[in-house]
Structure formats: C-alpha cells, structure tokens
Write a protein that holds these residues in place. Structure first.
Motif, PDB file in Angstrom:
ATOM      1  N   CYS A   1      -7.577   7.320  -6.566  1.00 29.57           N
ATOM      2  CA  CYS A   1      -6.701   7.234  -7.728  1.00 29.57           C
ATOM      3  C   CYS A   1      -7.553   7.553  -8.963  1.00 29.57           C
TER       4      CYS A   1
ATOM      5  N   VAL B   1      -2.737   0.209  -3.508  1.00 31.84           N
ATOM      6  CA  VAL B   1      -1.997   1.446  -3.693  1.00 31.84           C
ATOM      7  C   VAL B   1      -2.854   2.675  -3.361  1.00 31.84           C
ATOM      8  N   ASP B   2      -4.181   2.490  -3.356  1.00 27.82           N
ATOM      9  CA  ASP B   2      -5.087   3.605  -3.072  1.00 27.82           C
ATOM     10  C   ASP B   2      -5.716   3.502  -1.678  1.00 27.82           C
TER      11      ASP B   2
ATOM     12  N   SER C   1       0.836  -1.191   0.000  1.00 29.05           N
ATOM     13  CA  SER C   1       0.000   0.000   0.000  1.00 29.05           C
ATOM     14  C   SER C   1       0.881   1.255   0.000  1.00 29.05           C
ATOM     15  N   SER C   2       0.280   2.371   0.355  1.00 29.61           N
ATOM     16  CA  SER C   2       1.006   3.645   0.341  1.00 29.61           C
ATOM     17  C   SER C   2       1.727   3.865   1.658  1.00 29.61           C
TER      18      SER C   2
ATOM     19  N   CYS D   1      -4.379   4.189   1.302  1.00 30.32           N
ATOM     20  CA  CYS D   1      -3.493   4.855   2.246  1.00 30.32           C
ATOM     21  C   CYS D   1      -4.236   5.316   3.503  1.00 30.32           C
TER      22      CYS D   1
ATOM     23  N   TRP E   1       3.120   7.176  -2.716  1.00 33.25           N
ATOM     24  CA  TRP E   1       1.776   7.607  -2.310  1.00 33.25           C
ATOM     25  C   TRP E   1       1.089   8.250  -3.511  1.00 33.25           C
TER      26      TRP E   1
END
Ligand SMILES: *[C@@H]1O[C@H](CO)[C@@H](O)[C@H](O)[C@H]1NC(C)=O
Ligand SMILES: *[C@@H]1O[C@H](CO)[C@@H](O)[C@H](O)[C@H]1NC(C)=O
Ligand SMILES: *[C@@H]1O[C@H](CO)[C@@H](O)[C@H](O)[C@H]1NC(C)=O
Length: 440
Positions: free
Chosen positions: A409, A282-283, A242-243, A285, A402
C-alpha cells in the motif's frame, strides 16, 4: 514484553452460541468428576490459566444440592488459600462458585475442591495451574485456520516449545436454542503448546455488521458471568477485514464492513468503542491462498499488529499500534490540491494515482474521481484534485476490496510498517479561493 513470568491463556474458537451444558463430560478424567455429579466446570482442568490480579479468578462447578464445597489453592503441596461455599439447590442447576483472592502471575498451583455432605467427602484436583492473562480468541473462518495452513507453518510449530507458559484451550462450536451454562464440548483440553495441533475444518460465513453491539454484548456477558471479576470494559482486539478478490458484488460492501468494524470512525479506540484495538490487514492479501483469497496465510503480521494494540491498551505501553490517518484535510486555494496533515510521521512507499478518491459534486450528483498523490513531507501529503471541476465533498482512501498488493500500500507509519487504514471523510470548509475558482 513477555517476561518469564508472563503467562498467557488462550481460549480459542469460543463461539457466541457455544456455552455450557450438563452432559457429555466423557473427556474429563475420573479425578475431575465425582459420582454424585460433583465436578468442575468443563474448562477447569489441568494446565489451565486463571486470570491474575486485579481480578479474582472464578472457580465453579456442579455438586449435590446444599452440600458444602471448599476450594483450596495449593503451592508445593501447601494450602495457601481456602474458599468455602454451598451447592445451590436443584432449581439453580446445582452449581457452586467461589472467587479466589487476586493472585500475582505465575505458578504452578494445584486447585482442590472438596464437597462435604454429612460424613461423605469428595475431592477433585487440577494441577499445574498458572495465573496469568486469559485471552479469548474467536472469529469466523479465518480464526478457524490452523497453524499448518499459514506461511512458515513448520517453523512456527517448531518454536512452540519455547512458550511453555502459554496454555491453550480449544472449545468446540455448538449451536443451542438457549444460552447454556457450561461449554457443551471442548475440542482440545488445556495444554502446553506442542508441535501437534488439532485440525478443524473451516467454513465461510457472513460477517456481522453490528460489530460494536457484539462487543457490548460479550463484555456484559463476561462481566455478569464472572460475578463482576471481568472488567466491564475489558480490552477487546480485532482484525480489520483483509483483501478479497470478490468481483463486483462486494466492491463497496467490503470497504463498508471494514469501516463499520470501527463504528465508522476509521480508528479505535473511539467513543463508541472504548478500550478496543485493531490490526489493519488491508495490505495482507494472498492471491494464491489454497484456501481462497479470503483466507490469507500471513497470520504472523496480523498477530504482530494485533499484539502491538494489546500492549498499548491492555498493558499501557506507549507505542504506536495503528497506521496514519489524516488529522486535517485542507483544500488549498487555487492550486487544485488537497493537503492532508497526518497525526504521525508517514512513509510514502509508493505513489498511487487511484487509491485516494475525491467525491466531486455538482448540483445534482456526486461521483468518485481518482485523486493522484502529489508532493509530501514528513506529516503531510498533497493530492491533486484538478480533475474535479465541481465541489469536492468527500475523500476516501483504500476504498476497494483489494487496494494494493501484499505489503505494497502507498502509505505506512514511518518506522513501524503499520499501514494507513482505509477512511472516508467529508471535506469541510473549502477555502473561498477554491469556491470562486470552481464557481465558474
Ligand atoms: C471431610 O472433610 C472435612 C473438612 O475438610 C473433614 O473435617 C472431615 O474429617 C472429612 N471427613 C472424612 C470422612 O474424610
Ligand atoms: C500542508 O499543510 C502543512 C501544515 O498544515 C504545511 O506545512 C505544508 O506545507 C502544506 N503542504 C502544501 C503542499 O501546501
Ligand atoms: C495535477 O494533475 C494535472 C493532470 O495530470 C497536472 O496537469 C497538474 O500540473 C497537477 N497539479 C499539481 C499542482 O501538481
């Protein structure tokens, strides 16, 4: 998917270095251990889940060298299957093993093991055993987060009562100099879900970059260790990093690790990582996580995305489990546009001028320049690369620690809220028109 028959065993927090040792079975009640050392392996216990068909469940334990052992599977007190074997000699660590015939999911069953040596018998029993799918969950500090640390923890814990055929075993992490035969320690014995949970500290550790090798190694080890009953290429799911508010130090490192998690394909399964599935995170956070931004608290969305992959890969359902990646990257002559064609319908949630970057190369060097999003349609997206006056050589997306705020995103699958995963790709075969334009 979860039919009433569906049974799931989760073996949590089993670390690579944790295996079995002979000592320390104070946690097993006396009907699981005979005084001559006749016992089941550490994790064979009441409430356990045994792997269902097509595999045969492996039952093993320790005993007196050369004694006979008979394992009986009972349903409603009636024996329905018997398997016999012998305890191996001292040099082979006094173990015995049987492989049951493949069983349909369901239960409960009782598993009885009887050791006979001369005229002396010992009987061990475990009860309320189910057949189902055994999933092993492991990881580093994010895996060690407890349910009470995630968003909506109270609600999640209250819901557990509804899932009585999900059984959990939590294994302690131990370090050993050599491979062990049995687990050294169990944190939480097999149990039905309750609104309580054990609390385990988490610590940060470094991520291992040789991820495909780890998968190969686990698969080989489980295949060999189960006498071939665990498929050589059993389904393997994982969460993409993840971020993380990492500062400059990891600026390129974190995207690289995400990429390496897919063996540099950007998606799974691929030829290096067959029968694997991935949840992009990845989104997801969490700037304000009390456990640090590397420990985001929205584990539900991660679990949701991961379970889609499991359904597709392990249960053969036809569903989309990862977000859109471009199938084709086309340089449009004389327009200064790069046209991306996606393999699935896209939802452009937000325009972003920086999340795509183009590597712009002159004779001597390349530099990454922002490639703002331009027009789009159901499956295509044009990027404006007029800022690149030299040769556009590569394109990357979400290539920062991030890349966007929580669930913000720019690109998702049209209907499923699956984010487009990060990628880096060469731009090949620029059209002649473009070259002539840039040649000036
Ligand atoms: C021990 O078990 C065997 C096989 O189940 C049985 O035939 C025998 O009678 C038992 N002996 C005793 C002493 O219970
Ligand atoms: C991008 O390519 C697709 C198909 O290759 C095409 O339908 C679309 O019109 C193109 N977009 C632009 C802006 O040229
Ligand atoms: C690309 O961006 C530049 C600078 O913002 C703008 O002048 C140009 O019109 C854009 N090109 C296209 C095709 O949208």
């Amino acid at each position: 998917m979860i039919a009433s028959e569906f049974v799931l065993g989760l073996v949590l927090r089993l670390f690579l270095q944790a295996h079995v040792s002979a000592g320390g079975f104070g946690l097993f009640s006396s009907d699981k251990v005979g005084y001559v050392g006749f016992r089941f392996a550490s994790y064979i216990d009441d409430y356990m889940v045994l792997q269902r068909e097509p595999a045969g469940a492996v039952i093993w334990g320790y005993g007196t060298p050369r004694a006979t052992v008979t394992v009986t599977l009972c349903r409603d007190q009636e024996p329905i299957m018997k398997k016999g074997t012998r305890v191996k000699g001292k040099t082979d660590s006094n173990t015995w093993t049987v492989v049951l015939d493949p069983m349909k999911p369901g239960g409960p069953y009782e598993v009885m093991a009887q050791q006979t040596l001369g005229r002396i018998n010992f009987t061990l029993r475990v009860h309320d055993v189910l057949f189902g799918d055994v999933w092993l969950c492991s990881g580093q500090s994010n895996m060690k987060m407890t349910v009470s640390q995630v968003f909506n923890a109270t609600g999640e814990l209250l819901n557990t009562a509804a899932y009585q055929s999900v059984r959990i075993l939590s294994v302690s992490s131990t370090q050993a100099q050599q491979e062990l035969e049995d687990l050294a320690k169990v944190d939480l014995r097999w149990s039905k879900p309750t609104s309580r949970e054990s609390n385990v500290n988490f610590n940060r550790d470094l991520y291992n970059c040789t991820f495909p090798l780890l998968i190969d190694d686990w698969r080989q080890t489980f295949h060999d260790g189960s006498q071939g009953q665990t498929e050589r290429l059993f389904p393997f799911g994982f969460v993409q990093l993840s971020s993380y508010l990492s500062g400059e130090a990891l600026h390129d490192g974190l995207p690289q690790i995400r990429w390496h998690q897919t063996a540099d394909f950007g998606y799974v399964p691929n030829q290096r990582m067959p029968n694997t599935f991935m949840a992009a995170a990845v989104d997801l956070c969490d700037r304000n996580s009390p456990f640090g931004s590397i420990h985001p608290r929205d584990k539900q969305t991660v679990a949701y995305r991961l379970h889609l992959g499991a359904r597709a890969l392990a249960y053969g359902e036809k569903l989309i489990f990862q977000g859109p990646l471009p199938q084709k990257i086309e340089l449009l002559a004389d327009t200064g546009l790069l046209n991306l064609t996606y393999s699935q319908p896209i939802k452009v949630q937000r325009r972003d001028d920086k999340i795509f970057e183009v590597s712009c190369c002159s004779d001597h060097q390349c530099k990454w320049l922002p490639a703002p999003m331009d027009t789009f349609s159901t499956q295509t997206l044009a990027l404006n690369i007029t800022s690149c006056h030299d040769t556009p050589a590569a394109l990357r997306y979400a290539w920062t620690p991030w890349p966007c705020e929580y669930k913000q995103c720019p690109l998702y699958h049209l209907t499923s809220t699956l984010p487009a995963p990060p990628f880096i790709a060469p731009i090949t075969n620029p059209s002649p028109g473009y070259h002539s334009r840039t040649a000036k």
